[in-house]
Every structure is written in C-alpha cells, then in structure tokens.
Design a protein around this motif. Structure first.
Motif, PDB file in Angstrom:
ATOM      1  N   GLY A  78       0.801  -1.211   0.000  1.00  0.00           N
ATOM      2  CA  GLY A  78       0.000   0.000   0.000  1.00  0.00           C
ATOM      3  C   GLY A  78       0.835   1.262   0.000  1.00  0.00           C
ATOM      4  O   GLY A  78       0.454   2.273  -0.633  1.00  0.00           O
ATOM      5  N   LEU A 122       1.475  -3.930  -8.799  1.00  0.00           N
ATOM      6  CA  LEU A 122       1.323  -3.910  -7.350  1.00  0.00           C
ATOM      7  C   LEU A 122       0.011  -4.558  -6.917  1.00  0.00           C
ATOM      8  O   LEU A 122      -0.049  -5.237  -5.878  1.00  0.00           O
ATOM      9  CB  LEU A 122       1.398  -2.472  -6.831  1.00  0.00           C
ATOM     10  N   ALA A 123      -1.056  -4.384  -7.708  1.00  0.00           N
ATOM     11  CA  ALA A 123      -2.316  -5.057  -7.392  1.00  0.00           C
ATOM     12  C   ALA A 123      -2.149  -6.569  -7.471  1.00  0.00           C
ATOM     13  O   ALA A 123      -2.683  -7.318  -6.639  1.00  0.00           O
ATOM     14  CB  ALA A 123      -3.409  -4.590  -8.355  1.00  0.00           C
ATOM     15  N   ALA A 125       0.339   6.642  -6.723  1.00  0.00           N
ATOM     16  CA  ALA A 125      -0.846   7.484  -6.845  1.00  0.00           C
ATOM     17  C   ALA A 125      -0.489   8.959  -6.688  1.00  0.00           C
ATOM     18  O   ALA A 125      -1.032   9.822  -7.403  1.00  0.00           O
ATOM     19  CB  ALA A 125      -1.889   7.072  -5.809  1.00  0.00           C
ATOM     20  N   ILE A 159      -6.710   5.080  -1.717  1.00  0.00           N
ATOM     21  CA  ILE A 159      -5.560   4.293  -1.264  1.00  0.00           C
ATOM     22  C   ILE A 159      -5.202   4.635   0.174  1.00  0.00           C
ATOM     23  O   ILE A 159      -4.908   3.751   0.990  1.00  0.00           O
ATOM     24  CB  ILE A 159      -4.367   4.524  -2.207  1.00  0.00           C
ATOM     25  N   GLU A 189       3.748   1.603  -1.455  1.00  0.00           N
ATOM     26  CA  GLU A 189       4.226   1.763  -2.823  1.00  0.00           C
ATOM     27  C   GLU A 189       3.092   2.238  -3.732  1.00  0.00           C
ATOM     28  O   GLU A 189       3.298   3.083  -4.625  1.00  0.00           O
ATOM     29  CB  GLU A 189       4.789   0.435  -3.329  1.00  0.00           C
ATOM     30  N   ASN A 190       1.883   1.723  -3.502  1.00  0.00           N
ATOM     31  CA  ASN A 190       0.732   2.183  -4.268  1.00  0.00           C
ATOM     32  C   ASN A 190       0.460   3.671  -4.028  1.00  0.00           C
ATOM     33  O   ASN A 190       0.114   4.410  -4.951  1.00  0.00           O
ATOM     34  CB  ASN A 190      -0.511   1.373  -3.897  1.00  0.00           C
ATOM     35  N   ARG A 191       0.620   4.091  -2.776  1.00  0.00           N
ATOM     36  CA  ARG A 191       0.396   5.506  -2.469  1.00  0.00           C
ATOM     37  C   ARG A 191       1.430   6.383  -3.172  1.00  0.00           C
ATOM     38  O   ARG A 191       1.113   7.481  -3.669  1.00  0.00           O
ATOM     39  CB  ARG A 191       0.459   5.728  -0.956  1.00  0.00           C
ATOM     40  N   ARG A 236       1.098   0.118 -11.246  1.00  0.00           N
ATOM     41  CA  ARG A 236       0.023  -0.051 -10.271  1.00  0.00           C
ATOM     42  C   ARG A 236      -0.674  -1.406 -10.453  1.00  0.00           C
ATOM     43  O   ARG A 236      -1.046  -2.056  -9.473  1.00  0.00           O
ATOM     44  CB  ARG A 236      -0.977   1.086 -10.435  1.00  0.00           C
TER      45      ARG A 236
END
Length: 483
Positions: free
Chosen positions: A194, A439-440, A201, A232, A196-198, A436
C-alpha cells in the motif's frame, strides 16, 4: 457375631451375582471414502506422523518463541490446568471412599437429669455427673458389587477427559497463535504494498496537475487521480488498524497487555511455506485429536455412572468398630476397667425411595446415550474439518501458482511500458498504470500466500497437532493409593 457376619456375607454374595456391570460399546468408527486421498504427493502431503510442534515447519523463530510463551502464560491453558487439578482431587475423593475410615475422638460432658425425668422416678439421681471419653472409630464399606469401584472409574475417566480437554486447549491456542501471527505478517505485507501504491498514486496526481496546467489534460483527470490517492490512503488506514488489532490479539493470547508486542513484531515478512507437510494416516486421526479422546473418556465415565446407579439398588454392607476408654473421672480414664469396644456389620437396604433410584438410573442411561451421540458427532466433525482443510490447502497451492504466473506477465507488461516510454512512443501515465497493476497483482499474491499459510494452520488444527502424550504426562491418571 460369627453367625451374623456369615449371614450378611452370604446375602451380599447372592445379591452381587445379580448386579451386572455395563460394558463400554463405543460407536463404530467413521472412515469416509475421502480418506483414500489423505496423502497426495502433488499436494506436498506425506504420511509421516504429525509433529507436535508443527509450526516449526515454517522455520520462523519468532513464531516458535511466541508459541513457547503462549504455552507458559496463556490464561485459557492455565484455566484448563486448574480443571485437571480439580478432576484429580475428585478422583482422590472417590478412591478414598474405598478405604477404611479411621477417626480419633475425645470428649468431656457434664450433665444432670431433670427432676421430672422418668429415670429419676425410678430412682436415678439428679446430681450432675461427668463423662470422659477417649478412643478410635473405624468404618469400612464392603464394595461387593462395585458401587464405589464404578464411582472411581467415572472419576478417573473424567480426569482423562479434563486432561484431553487441556490438550484440546493446547491445539486451539497453538493454532490461534499461528493464525493470528500469519494474519499479522500478511497485513504488514499489504501495508508495504500500500505504501508503494500511495507513492505511485501521488506521482499520478502530480503528473495530472502538470498536464492540466499545460492544457493536455482536463480537470476530470486531476480529480480522478486525487480520488484514487484518497481511496488508497483510506485503505491504508484500515490496514494499519488491522495490524494493530492483530498485534494486540497476539498479546492477549500470551497474557500480555495491549502494545506489549508492537516493537517486537514490527518489520518482518511472511514465513516461507513448508515444502512437505506430514499428515499421518487416516487411522491415526482418532488418536491425534484430543477432542475425540475427550469424548471417548466422557463416554467411559457415563458407562461407569450407569454401573454405580445399578449398584445403588442393592444393599450397602459395611463394618464398624470402635475402641477406647470411658470414665466418670479423668483419673480413671486410662484404667483397664474403663475400656470399651464395639464391632459389628451394618446393612443399608433401600426399601422405598419414592422412585429416586429408578430416576437416577434413567438419568445415567440418558447421559450415556447423549455421550455416545457426542462422540459420533465429534468424530464426524473431525473428518469434515480435515476434508475442508485438505481441500483449502490444495486450492490455495494451485491458486498461488496461477497468481505467480499472472504476476510474471505483469512484470513483462511493466517492462514493455517502460521501454515504450524511453523510446518516446508512450507517456509516463502508461508506466504508472502498469506499475500499479503489478502492485495489485502482488497484493493478491500476498493475500494468497497468507491464505496458503492459514490453510496449513487449519489442517494441523484439524489433525490435532500441537500436543503429544509427553505434554499430557502430568495430567495422567494416578495409580490408586492408600489414604
């Protein structure tokens, strides 16, 4: 006296021949057809014996330390140990009833008769007098048809049941510690993904703002990027709360206050999945599951209760004896002439109890039938749990392989997007979107890894792993001893 004892003994032996002790007939074992697929080489299952410390298959020292601490300090295990101690004390009481009871007595009384007493009218004096008594009293019930023996057997079976109950608590606590620990590691892995996702984003938000200022993107693109970032962050807050809750749940299992394990459990990854899982053979399930052994012990106790209830229909014969001194003056208490004794048999014959004995026997038989149903239910439930755990383990292993293949394709897609961006044939947005998506895929793979590890925990809980005969040695039924 000799003729009396002979007559009483003859009567007792005759009645004892009429008392038939019940026999234990446990329900037939359940062996479903699915047992043939118990060990499957394709699923990394082997018929090696189930290890008591199965969590060591994960090769995680922290998990092993937590299990050791839980075995020492878990409050449920401490309560179970006290129930074993209580059952052991009750067995001692039942065994003590089979031995002669001896008591010492000493008394001094001073009394006087009323002037209107019939004895005074017959010439007895009304002057006060003293009485000094010193001696021993003994009694022993002759357990000729097994009432006390059956009560002792019932108490011993209940001690076994409480000991197996403690073993079942060990299995439950070990499984819950491992399950909570693996869920915590899974939550921590999701938090890292999360983060890394942030970061991606936030990069998309900056890129969308830049494109909007340069007139190549609309306000809708920037708003959608900010909404994605907020979503996120909201999910990340939820994961952080889940991590804290799981850490506190582990602390509770170890008998610690909230927050005691926060620093100790920070920053570690998911343990590696075991390559081979020893699951034993189907015939070992009834010996490995302590709840099945507990149900069988309760069934034995119910059978012994029937025997005790049947024996209550017959007379109780005992021997009573007393010896000592009795005198009116303390100085005469030890003299030869002050000696006294009494000895003889006692007979208690239930003539009319208002249906109490019949009701007690009916109650014992009903409890026996209920214990038999509970035994079958426990065995059947165990097979269902094992079947579900085996299915879940095979499913998660297959799903893990499929997700790894999908993740490999996601890495290829990201490499293609990066190459296109470097060559100027695609913008940076396509790179971020591909990253992304990767990462999902990693998040879903992390969930699958957690589920796979949890399936191992569920499998060993279903198999009764987490205890052994050595762990139960302290709770074994003691040998009969004298008072």
């Amino acid at each position: 006296m000799g003729r009396t004892l002979h007559a009483v003994s003859a009567l007792a032996l005759g009645l004892a021949g009429c008392a038939a002790a019940p026999q234990l007939q446990p329900p037939a074992p359940i062996q479903p057809d699915a047992a043939a697929r118990w060990a499957d080489p394709a699923s990394a299952l082997s018929e090696a014996p189930v290890p008591a410390q199965w969590w060591r298959l994960f090769h995680d020292d922290t998990l092993g330390d937590l299990q050791a601490e839980a075995a020492r300090s878990n409050l449920d295990l401490q309560a179970a140990a006290q129930r074993v101690a209580e059952s052991r004390a009750l067995l001692g009481l039942a065994q003590a009833a089979r031995w002669p009871q001896v008591a010492a007595e000493a008394s001094q009384t001073r009394s006087a008769l009323s002037a209107h007493s019939p004895l005074v009218r017959l010439g007895a004096p009304t002057t006060p007098s003293s009485s000094w008594t010193l001696g021993l009293q003994a009694g022993w019930e002759l357990d000729l048809w097994g009432r006390l023996r059956h009560l002792g057997e019932a108490a011993g079976a209940r001690l076994d049941a409480s000991a197996f109950g403690m073993a079942a608590a060990r299995v439950s606590v070990a499984g819950e510690v491992a399950r909570t620990y693996l869920l915590l590691r899974g939550a921590q892995a999701q938090i890292a993904i999360g983060q890394e996702n942030r970061r991606i984003a936030a990069e998309l938000v900056r890129l969308a703002d830049s494109r909007q200022r340069n007139g190549v993107a609309t306000r809708q693109d920037a708003a959608a990027a900010r909404a994605s970032l907020a979503d996120i962050e909201a999910r990340q807050s939820q994961r952080l709360q889940q991590r804290d809750n799981l850490t506190n749940a582990l602390a509770l299992l170890l008998g610690m206050p909230p927050g005691a394990l926060d620093a100790r459990l920070a920053g570690a990854g998911m343990p590696a999945m075991p390559q081979r899982l020893p699951v034993g053979v189907p015939s070992d399930l009834a010996r490995n599951r302590p709840d099945i052994l507990q149900a069988e012990a309760r069934l034995r106790a119910a059978v012994a209760d029937i025997g005790a209830a049947q024996a209550d229909f017959y007379p109780r014969i005992g021997l009573a004896a007393g010896i000592g001194y009795q005198a009116a003056e303390l100085s005469d208490l030890g003299s030869w002439s002050a000696r006294r004794f009494a000895i003889g048999p006692t007979l208690h014959l239930p003539v009319f109890q208002g249906g109490r004995l019949v009701g007690m026997l009916a109650l014992a038989e009903a409890r026996h039938r209920a214990a038999g149903i509970a035994y079958r239910q426990t065995v059947l439930g165990a097979w269902h749990e094992v079947s579900e755990a085996l299915t879940a383990h095979r499913t998660e292993r297959a799903r893990h392989g499929q997700l790894e293949a999908a993740l490999a394709q996601g890495r290829v897609a990201l490499d293609v997007a990066r190459r296109a961006y470097r060559q100027g044939t695609a913008d940076f947005t396509s790179v971020l979107v591909a990253h992304r998506a990767l990462l999902a895929g990693e998040a879903e793979l992390a969930d699958c890894a957690t589920a796979s590890a949890l399936s191992v925990v569920a499998l060993y809980r279903a198999l009764g792993g987490g205890w052994s005969a050595a762990l139960q040695a302290d709770a074994a039924t003691p040998q009969e001893e004298g008072p």
